[in-house]
Design a protein around this motif. Structure first.
Motif, PDB file in Angstrom:
ATOM      1  N   HIS A 148      -8.149 -12.883  -7.408  1.00  0.00           N
ATOM      2  CA  HIS A 148      -7.787 -11.481  -7.238  1.00  0.00           C
ATOM      3  C   HIS A 148      -9.000 -10.619  -6.894  1.00  0.00           C
ATOM      4  O   HIS A 148      -8.951  -9.765  -6.007  1.00  0.00           O
ATOM      5  CB  HIS A 148      -7.087 -10.966  -8.501  1.00  0.00           C
ATOM      6  N   GLY A 149     -10.107 -10.821  -7.613  1.00  0.00           N
ATOM      7  CA  GLY A 149     -11.314 -10.026  -7.374  1.00  0.00           C
ATOM      8  C   GLY A 149     -11.887 -10.250  -5.980  1.00  0.00           C
ATOM      9  O   GLY A 149     -12.298  -9.292  -5.308  1.00  0.00           O
ATOM     10  N   GLN A 150     -11.917 -11.505  -5.546  1.00  0.00           N
ATOM     11  CA  GLN A 150     -12.414 -11.822  -4.209  1.00  0.00           C
ATOM     12  C   GLN A 150     -11.535 -11.177  -3.133  1.00  0.00           C
ATOM     13  O   GLN A 150     -12.037 -10.623  -2.159  1.00  0.00           O
ATOM     14  CB  GLN A 150     -12.434 -13.335  -3.974  1.00  0.00           C
ATOM     15  N   LEU A 151     -10.235 -11.255  -3.327  1.00  0.00           N
ATOM     16  CA  LEU A 151      -9.303 -10.678  -2.350  1.00  0.00           C
ATOM     17  C   LEU A 151      -9.448  -9.156  -2.307  1.00  0.00           C
ATOM     18  O   LEU A 151      -9.488  -8.556  -1.226  1.00  0.00           O
ATOM     19  CB  LEU A 151      -7.862 -11.067  -2.667  1.00  0.00           C
ATOM     20  N   ASN A 152      -9.548  -8.542  -3.456  1.00  0.00           N
ATOM     21  CA  ASN A 152      -9.719  -7.092  -3.519  1.00  0.00           C
ATOM     22  C   ASN A 152     -10.983  -6.667  -2.763  1.00  0.00           C
ATOM     23  O   ASN A 152     -10.957  -5.721  -1.973  1.00  0.00           O
ATOM     24  CB  ASN A 152      -9.764  -6.628  -4.975  1.00  0.00           C
ATOM     25  N   GLN A 153     -12.082  -7.373  -2.992  1.00  0.00           N
ATOM     26  CA  GLN A 153     -13.340  -7.047  -2.315  1.00  0.00           C
ATOM     27  C   GLN A 153     -13.217  -7.272  -0.808  1.00  0.00           C
ATOM     28  O   GLN A 153     -13.661  -6.449  -0.012  1.00  0.00           O
ATOM     29  CB  GLN A 153     -14.499  -7.881  -2.875  1.00  0.00           C
ATOM     30  N   ARG A 154     -12.579  -8.362  -0.414  1.00  0.00           N
ATOM     31  CA  ARG A 154     -12.408  -8.657   1.018  1.00  0.00           C
ATOM     32  C   ARG A 154     -11.572  -7.565   1.686  1.00  0.00           C
ATOM     33  O   ARG A 154     -11.885  -7.117   2.789  1.00  0.00           O
ATOM     34  CB  ARG A 154     -11.741 -10.035   1.191  1.00  0.00           C
ATOM     35  N   LEU A 155     -10.503  -7.120   1.035  1.00  0.00           N
ATOM     36  CA  LEU A 155      -9.679  -6.044   1.594  1.00  0.00           C
ATOM     37  C   LEU A 155     -10.473  -4.754   1.723  1.00  0.00           C
ATOM     38  O   LEU A 155     -10.382  -4.060   2.738  1.00  0.00           O
ATOM     39  CB  LEU A 155      -8.426  -5.833   0.735  1.00  0.00           C
ATOM     40  N   GLN A 156     -11.264  -4.424   0.701  1.00  0.00           N
ATOM     41  CA  GLN A 156     -12.091  -3.217   0.777  1.00  0.00           C
ATOM     42  C   GLN A 156     -13.051  -3.291   1.969  1.00  0.00           C
ATOM     43  O   GLN A 156     -13.217  -2.310   2.694  1.00  0.00           O
ATOM     44  CB  GLN A 156     -12.883  -3.037  -0.519  1.00  0.00           C
ATOM     45  N   ASP A 157     -13.657  -4.457   2.161  1.00  0.00           N
ATOM     46  CA  ASP A 157     -14.583  -4.644   3.280  1.00  0.00           C
ATOM     47  C   ASP A 157     -13.867  -4.478   4.621  1.00  0.00           C
ATOM     48  O   ASP A 157     -14.377  -3.815   5.530  1.00  0.00           O
ATOM     49  CB  ASP A 157     -15.244  -6.024   3.217  1.00  0.00           C
ATOM     50  N   ILE A 158     -12.702  -5.070   4.744  1.00  0.00           N
ATOM     51  CA  ILE A 158     -11.921  -4.979   5.993  1.00  0.00           C
ATOM     52  C   ILE A 158     -11.528  -3.538   6.262  1.00  0.00           C
ATOM     53  O   ILE A 158     -11.657  -3.044   7.389  1.00  0.00           O
ATOM     54  CB  ILE A 158     -10.677  -5.881   5.916  1.00  0.00           C
ATOM     55  N   PHE A 159     -11.039  -2.848   5.234  1.00  0.00           N
ATOM     56  CA  PHE A 159     -10.577  -1.470   5.415  1.00  0.00           C
ATOM     57  C   PHE A 159     -11.742  -0.539   5.772  1.00  0.00           C
ATOM     58  O   PHE A 159     -11.575   0.400   6.543  1.00  0.00           O
ATOM     59  CB  PHE A 159      -9.847  -0.964   4.179  1.00  0.00           C
ATOM     60  N   LEU A 160     -12.914  -0.814   5.231  1.00  0.00           N
ATOM     61  CA  LEU A 160     -14.091  -0.004   5.559  1.00  0.00           C
ATOM     62  C   LEU A 160     -14.553  -0.287   6.993  1.00  0.00           C
ATOM     63  O   LEU A 160     -14.833   0.641   7.756  1.00  0.00           O
ATOM     64  CB  LEU A 160     -15.223  -0.306   4.573  1.00  0.00           C
ATOM     65  N   GLU A 161     -14.573  -1.546   7.359  1.00  0.00           N
ATOM     66  CA  GLU A 161     -15.012  -1.940   8.706  1.00  0.00           C
ATOM     67  C   GLU A 161     -14.052  -1.449   9.792  1.00  0.00           C
ATOM     68  O   GLU A 161     -14.464  -1.098  10.890  1.00  0.00           O
ATOM     69  CB  GLU A 161     -15.128  -3.463   8.782  1.00  0.00           C
TER      70      GLU A 161
END
Length: 180
Positions: free
Chosen positions: A122-135
């Motif tokens: 869950h934590g990895q996915l949350n961080q990956r989504l945040q990165d994608i949404f920022l990029e």
């Protein structure tokens, strides 16, 4: 024919349109024979949820399929599944179908849970989504999630998360991200 025991295979009831209606069972009982009614094994699973039909023909690999009864995980297997017009099939499903059949025969209500990212917590996915949404902050979410999941399931995932496909990544709230 001489013998003390015989196995008479009359066919089941799985495809009545082909003549497999189970008519022989009452005839054999009437003649005094013991009839052991067959149970389905190595079969696809029918899913009641309508969203499954929207994925008809889609194959997902490297998923984790779990059988759940009364919110308790009974078993899990990793592998490949294929969505059909009525449910799911594929090697992973077929390998678990006997267990599902046995649970249903025992009167249990069975749920099937599909984890499409079993190697990601869950934590990895949350961080990956945040990165994608920022990029991709000015892109629509439907055009960015294919970096994480198969593009063939993006629409269904967004529907389940109650996120409109045209939502711009910069507008995704924390709550929406958590639903994803």
């Amino acid at each position: 024919i001489l013998g003390t025991s015989f196995v008479l295979a009359t066919g089941g009831t799985s495809h009545p349109e082909t003549g497999s209606t189970g008519d022989a069972y009452p005839w054999l009982r009437a003649m005094g024979h013991t009839v052991i009614v067959p149970k389905p094994v190595l079969v696809p699973l029918m899913i009641r949820d309508a969203w499954v039909r929207g994925l008809q023909g889609i194959t997902l690999t490297d998923i984790k399929l779990s059988i759940v009864v009364d919110k308790v995980k009974i078993s899990s297997k990793k592998g490949k599944i294929l969505f059909t017009h009525f449910g799911v099939t594929g090697p992973t499903v077929l390998n678990m179908s006997k267990q599902v059949s046995d649970l249903i025969a025992d009167g249990k209500k069975v749920q099937v849970h599909i984890d499409i990212l079993p190697a990601v917590d869950h934590g990895q996915l949350n961080q990956r989504l945040q990165d994608i949404f920022l990029e991709h902050k000015s892109k629509k979410i439907k055009n960015t999630l294919d970096e994480v999941i198969s593009s063939s399931v993006v629409s269904i995932i967004l529907q389940h998360a109650s996120i409109p496909e045209d939502t711009v990544c910069s507008q995704i709230t924390r709550e929406q991200r958590m639903k994803l």
